[in-house]
Design a protein around this motif. Structure first.
Motif, PDB file in Angstrom:
ATOM      1  N   TYR A 127       0.805  -1.221   0.000  1.00  0.00           N
ATOM      2  CA  TYR A 127       0.000   0.000   0.000  1.00  0.00           C
ATOM      3  C   TYR A 127       0.838   1.271   0.000  1.00  0.00           C
ATOM      4  CZ  TYR A 127      -4.037  -2.953   0.900  1.00  0.00           C
ATOM      5  OH  TYR A 127      -5.016  -3.913   0.808  1.00  0.00           O
ATOM      6  N   GLU A 149      -5.051   1.047  -3.618  1.00  0.00           N
ATOM      7  CA  GLU A 149      -6.179   0.119  -3.765  1.00  0.00           C
ATOM      8  C   GLU A 149      -6.552  -0.022  -5.235  1.00  0.00           C
ATOM      9  OE1 GLU A 149      -5.930   2.415  -1.517  1.00  0.00           O
ATOM     10  OE2 GLU A 149      -6.176   1.385   0.415  1.00  0.00           O
ATOM     11  N   ASP A 150      -6.586   1.101  -5.960  1.00  0.00           N
ATOM     12  CA  ASP A 150      -6.853   1.054  -7.401  1.00  0.00           C
ATOM     13  C   ASP A 150      -5.798   0.212  -8.119  1.00  0.00           C
ATOM     14  OD1 ASP A 150      -9.021   2.757  -7.090  1.00  0.00           O
ATOM     15  OD2 ASP A 150      -7.829   4.554  -7.450  1.00  0.00           O
ATOM     16  N   TYR A 159      -3.955  -2.276  -6.935  1.00  0.00           N
ATOM     17  CA  TYR A 159      -4.133  -3.700  -6.680  1.00  0.00           C
ATOM     18  C   TYR A 159      -5.406  -4.247  -7.339  1.00  0.00           C
ATOM     19  CZ  TYR A 159      -0.506  -3.416  -3.033  1.00  0.00           C
ATOM     20  OH  TYR A 159       0.674  -3.248  -2.349  1.00  0.00           O
ATOM     21  N   TYR A 160      -6.489  -3.472  -7.319  1.00  0.00           N
ATOM     22  CA  TYR A 160      -7.781  -3.951  -7.806  1.00  0.00           C
ATOM     23  C   TYR A 160      -7.897  -3.912  -9.326  1.00  0.00           C
ATOM     24  CZ  TYR A 160     -10.184  -4.259  -3.300  1.00  0.00           C
ATOM     25  OH  TYR A 160     -10.578  -4.625  -2.044  1.00  0.00           O
ATOM     26  N   PHE A 182      -8.804  -9.150  -4.150  1.00  0.00           N
ATOM     27  CA  PHE A 182      -8.161  -8.578  -5.323  1.00  0.00           C
ATOM     28  C   PHE A 182      -8.303  -9.474  -6.548  1.00  0.00           C
ATOM     29  CE2 PHE A 182      -5.251  -6.689  -1.953  1.00  0.00           C
ATOM     30  CZ  PHE A 182      -6.002  -5.529  -1.886  1.00  0.00           C
TER      31      PHE A 182
END
Length: 561
Positions: free
Chosen positions: A183, A216-217, A219-220, A414
């Motif tokens: 992160y 987060e973007d 990883y996702y 994920f």
């Protein structure tokens, strides 16, 4: 290939930047620009266009570029996109940025991290390559922005402006559990890493920093190499296309005006690189191999290859080496505890490479590219967010307010838009690339990864999705055996293995310094979290590795402060 520092403050006059801070990243030339509202310094490791014409900060008409990276096809890209010939990738990138055409080249072969400064508008635009080969760290608050190539340097600059930037205890606890950070966190409070493939815009007058996507973007999101290929068709001659793309990717890594060397472990990846270089008559200085008596087969395989193709070889023997001293150098270079024991081998390789040149080509990324890891074959598993140890097994953890760093990483979530390979690219591979950058640049050497090519990943992914290419490295092995019929795959291959485990088992109980560093780490967790080691716990193997790294890192930080 280089390093940079950028500082802007809206309440304090910026101070001159120490010219020695990142000299290891670019010892050939460095220069500083002061624009009043900001100042920045660049350190250059000259690899393409050795003249002063491509020195940085590179400027024209009140615009400035500080850039760390390589774009290999700059000659062809300049003619194709701009009908113009450029003498270096620096000039191409500057031209693209000045003409708002960065998107035309951002996915081309190469890697980058840069800041583009507009003096008149008091704005900067920054970006990082999709794989995350080159770093970008930053600190931002209500009156200070710092951007740099290394997180420790960001911390050092912030302290000059009286910012309280200490060690991030939660990150150290996270490392204890996962042997890595995630992160965008670092080991320093308030210092963050920009996600790979991201950009940010900074407006001084508004004092506003806009980052294109969160971690987060990152990883996702779907695999970056999948985004633009859904409607593309595939040629029937897919095998020929793949082989030529592999050769092209390897050949491009030889684009340099300085001597190039190859890291040769004897495994599939580095062997293919060496063979393509030899078959294509690429000029390179020599091959470098790490060796130890505990794994003699690797040296034998690399020597046979060098003899067959008449390649010059330098062997780095790890027998009898001072491992603790090398471990300290690696932790100091990386700016934190190590995620990978074979970092010691990479340090030794790049240190030796610095004696003969500035570029070292490796086979990094081939396993992610071809679905080559064993865990892809045996089960649906991944390196991503892999727990190294469970702290509850070793420590008495009672204080509820000190458990936030022990939250589970939701890696299964994920997988909704990703596959196991993509998670490994975004976590395990990214960790290897962070290591490569910090360790190699400490020795003023640029590491180039022959298989980390945006277009190559697209081609492989498309062919695997269409079912015309099986998963695994069989294609690479076949390419080798077409020229080297006697080549056999070593199923137990570990790239650049060093005999760390044998040393570690002997030293963890007997070496007083090792014991001291482990006690330092135990004391850290007791002071910061109230965790005490359980009475029946024997400090060995995984726990000892983590505590030794943490304790040695804490010792280095104390000495630096």
């Amino acid at each position: 290939m280089c390093g940079y520092i950028f500082v802007s403050s809206r309440t304090t006059k910026t101070r001159p930047i120490d010219s020695k801070l990142l000299n290891h990243r670019g010892p050939d030339f460095n220069s500083e620009i002061d624009l009043g509202w900001c100042r920045f310094r660049h350190w250059r490791l000259s690899i393409q266009d050795l003249t002063s014409f491509s020195n940085q900060p590179y400027s024209r008409e009140k615009d400035y570029l500080i850039y760390n990276g390589e774009i290999y096809d700059y000659h062809d890209l300049g003619l194709f996109h701009f009908s113009k010939k450029f003498d270096s990738d620096t000039q191409l990138l500057f031209h693209a940025l000045k003409n708002n055409s960065f998107d035309l080249i951002r996915k081309e072969s190469g890697f980058y991290s840069f800041l583009f400064v507009n003096e008149l508008q008091k704005k900067i635009f920054a970006a990082r390559d999709y794989f995350g080969k080159k770093p970008l760290y930053y600190y931002f608050d209500e009156d200070l922005l710092i951007v740099a190539s290394e997180d420790r340097v960001v911390r050092d600059i912030a302290r000059q402006y009286r910012k309280s930037v200490g060690l991030n205890a939660s990150s150290i606890a996270h490392y204890l559990r996962y042997k890595d950070l995630h992160y965008g966190s670092t080991f320093y409070e308030g210092v963050s890493e920009l996600p790979p493939g991201s950009t940010f815009d900074f407006n001084f007058d508004k004092w506003q920093l806009l980052i294109s996507r969160t971690w987060e973007d990152y990883y996702y999101s779907k695999p970056f190499y999948k985004e633009e290929i859904a409607n593309q068709t595939i040629s029937e001659d897919s095998e020929a296309i793949l082989k030529q793309s592999l050769i092209n990717s390897i050949e491009k890594r030889f684009t340099a005006d300085v001597p190039v060397q190859l890291a040769l472990s004897g495994g599939v990846d580095s062997t293919l690189v060496a063979m393509v270089a030899n078959n294509k008559k690429k000029d390179f200085e020599r091959t470098l191999t790490v060796s130890s008596s505990s794994r003699p087969s690797e040296l034998i395989k690399s020597q046979l290859l060098c003899e067959k193709f008449q390649l010059s070889q330098k062997v780095i023997n790890f027998d009898g080496i001072d491992v603790l001293d090398l471990l300290e150098k690696c932790i100091n270079a990386q700016g934190g505890p190590l995620s990978h024991p074979h970092t010691l081998g990479v340090f030794a390789l790049t240190l030796e490479a610095s004696n003969k040149g500035k570029v070292l080509i490796t086979g990094e990324g081939a396993d992610e590219l071809m679905y080559g890891y064993d865990h892809y074959k045996n089960s649906n598993s991944t390196f991503a967010f892999l727990e190294h140890i469970d702290p509850y097994d070793y420590f008495d953890i009672k204080s509820s307010e000190k458990k936030s760093c022990l939250n589970d990483l939701p890696w299964n979530k994920f997988l909704e838009n990703n596959d196991y390979r993509d998670l490994d690219v975004k976590t395990h591979l990214l960790s290897l690339l962070r290591r490569n950058d910090r360790v190699s640049m400490r020795n003023s050497v640029e590491v180039r990864s022959a298989f980390l090519d945006f277009q190559l990943f697209q081609i492989v992914f498309r062919q695997q999705e269409k079912g015309t290419l099986s998963k695994g490295k069989g294609t690479l092995v076949k390419m080798i055996q077409d020229s080297y019929h006697d080549y056999k795959v070593d199923g137990n291959k570990i790239g650049f293995y060093v005999p760390f485990n044998d040393w570690f088992k002997a030293q963890v109980q007997e070496n007083l310094l090792v014991r001291k560093y482990i006690e330092n780490a135990k004391e850290f967790f007791e002071i910061n979290f109230g965790w005490t080691l359980k009475k029946n716990v024997d400090v060995k193997e995984k726990l000892a590795w983590a505590l030794l790294n943490i304790g040695l890192f804490l010792e280095i930080e104390e000495q630096l402060n």
